[in-house]
Design a protein around this motif. Structure first.
Motif, short mmCIF file in Angstrom:
data_model
loop_
_atom_site.label_atom_id
_atom_site.label_comp_id
_atom_site.label_asym_id
_atom_site.label_seq_id
_atom_site.Cartn_x
_atom_site.Cartn_y
_atom_site.Cartn_z
N LEU A 10 0.84 -1.29 -0.06
CA LEU A 10 -0.15 0.05 -0.06
C LEU A 10 0.76 1.21 0.08
O LEU A 10 0.58 2.31 -0.81
N ALA A 13 1.88 1.74 -3.55
CA ALA A 13 0.64 2.32 -4.24
C ALA A 13 0.49 3.80 -3.86
O ALA A 13 0.18 4.45 -4.79
N GLY A 14 0.60 4.29 -2.80
CA GLY A 14 0.54 5.66 -2.37
C GLY A 14 1.82 6.41 -2.99
O GLY A 14 1.18 7.52 -3.45
N ALA A 17 0.50 6.81 -6.56
CA ALA A 17 -0.69 7.61 -6.50
C ALA A 17 -0.21 9.12 -6.16
O ALA A 17 -0.90 10.06 -6.98
N GLY A 28 -6.58 8.62 -7.35
CA GLY A 28 -7.42 7.75 -6.78
C GLY A 28 -7.61 6.61 -7.67
O GLY A 28 -7.98 5.66 -7.12
N GLY A 31 -5.20 4.25 -5.81
CA GLY A 31 -5.19 4.29 -4.40
C GLY A 31 -6.49 3.37 -4.12
O GLY A 31 -6.36 2.48 -3.27
N ASN A 49 -8.91 6.52 1.40
CA ASN A 49 -7.85 7.10 0.04
C ASN A 49 -7.89 8.61 0.06
O ASN A 49 -6.91 9.33 -0.11
N GLN A 52 -5.19 9.34 3.03
CA GLN A 52 -3.94 9.27 2.47
C GLN A 52 -3.39 10.26 1.29
O GLN A 52 -2.39 10.85 1.33
N SER A 53 -4.32 10.50 0.53
CA SER A 53 -4.19 11.51 -0.56
C SER A 53 -3.98 12.93 -0.28
O SER A 53 -3.31 13.76 -0.84
N MET A 207 -0.08 4.42 3.40
CA MET A 207 -0.02 4.93 2.00
C MET A 207 0.57 6.51 2.00
O MET A 207 0.99 6.99 1.17
N GLN A 211 2.87 8.64 -0.10
CA GLN A 211 2.33 9.95 -0.76
C GLN A 211 3.41 10.82 -0.37
O GLN A 211 3.37 11.86 -1.39
#
Length: 249
Positions: A10, A13-14, A17, A28, A31, A49, A52-53, A207, A211
């Motif tokens: 994760l 992935a973060g 993203a 998104g 994520g 999401n 974390q975003s 994440m 990020q």
């Protein structure tokens, strides 16, 4: 309970993203599927999401701001109305029928992709605005913020196209201003998600670490290469989002 290997995945992935989101929006679409694949239910995936975003978007926005691409004073009314629009959208989403957006939004995203692909004069240079910045950017923030509260996908693309087409900003400045409005819109949604207990914090923290890295690198990449990287990535992200909305919902 998420195991360490899943949390590590994760985080990766973060980071991806955050990189994509810092340049063109649309993080998104990376994520949310990653969180769903980790076993989170849909509402928890959406809330986590958003959480974390926010971290990556804040990092990207700060990077653009430190390098002079954002004027917080000029954006203050738009920040307030974007927050209000997103909050109202999140509150009323369960009371309105949004099925029409399943088709309308992908069509709009494809239109944005075609504009960025074929418009001959897109660059980092500012051009003459079609509308007064101080008066109409808050209106744009209110409307797109409301959309983000009730639906969400493509919000960054809509902000970017608005700043370019309506207010004459070059692509790098448009991307920077998009980040700060998107950040405020996400914070409004979290005003509802966090008290409701929808955020899965171990996943959000893992994440968010990714990020921070991805958002910083993405913002630096956008600033360094400008329209050369922002323009094609907006095209790719807009088309990818449209296809996902049409065929993979």
């Amino acid at each position: 309970m998420l195991d360490p290997l899943t949390l590590l995945a994760l985080a990766g992935a973060g980071m991806l993203a955050g990189f994509v989101d810092a340049i063109a929006g649309g993080g998104g679409m990376i994520g949310v599927p990653a969180l769903l694949s980790a076993g989170l239910p849909p509402v928890a995936a959406l809330a986590t999401n958003k959480m974390q975003s926010v971290v990556g978007t804040a990092m990207a926005a700060a990077t653009y701001w430190r390098r002079g691409f954002i004027s917080l004073k000029a954006l203050l009314p738009a920040l307030i109305l974007t927050y209000a629009g997103s909050l109202v959208g999140a509150l009323v989403v369960r009371q309105i029928d949004i099925t029409l957006l399943d088709v309308a939004v992908p069509v709009a995203l494809i239109g944005i992709a075609l504009y960025f692909l074929f418009a001959p004069n897109l660059s980092d240079a500012d051009k003459a605005a079609r509308l007064p910045f101080g008066l109409f950017v808050p209106v744009m923030g209110l409307l797109i913020g409301f959309y983000d509260g009730i639906f969400g996908p493509g919000t960054g693309s809509f902000f970017t196209i608005g700043f370019v087409m309506l207010f004459g900003l070059g692509l790098t400045r448009a991307s920077g201003n998009t980040k700060i409005l998107n950040l405020v819109s996400n914070l409004a949604a979290l005003t509802i998600f966090i008290p409701a207990g929808d955020v899965v914090w171990p996943a959000a923290i893992a994440m968010a670490i990714g990020q921070i890295v991805g958002g910083y690198i993405g913002a630096r990449t956008g600033i360094r290469y400008g329209a050369k990287v922002i323009r094609p990535l907006v095209v790719v992200v807009s088309i990818a989002l449209a296809l996902r909305l049409l065929f993979f919902r």
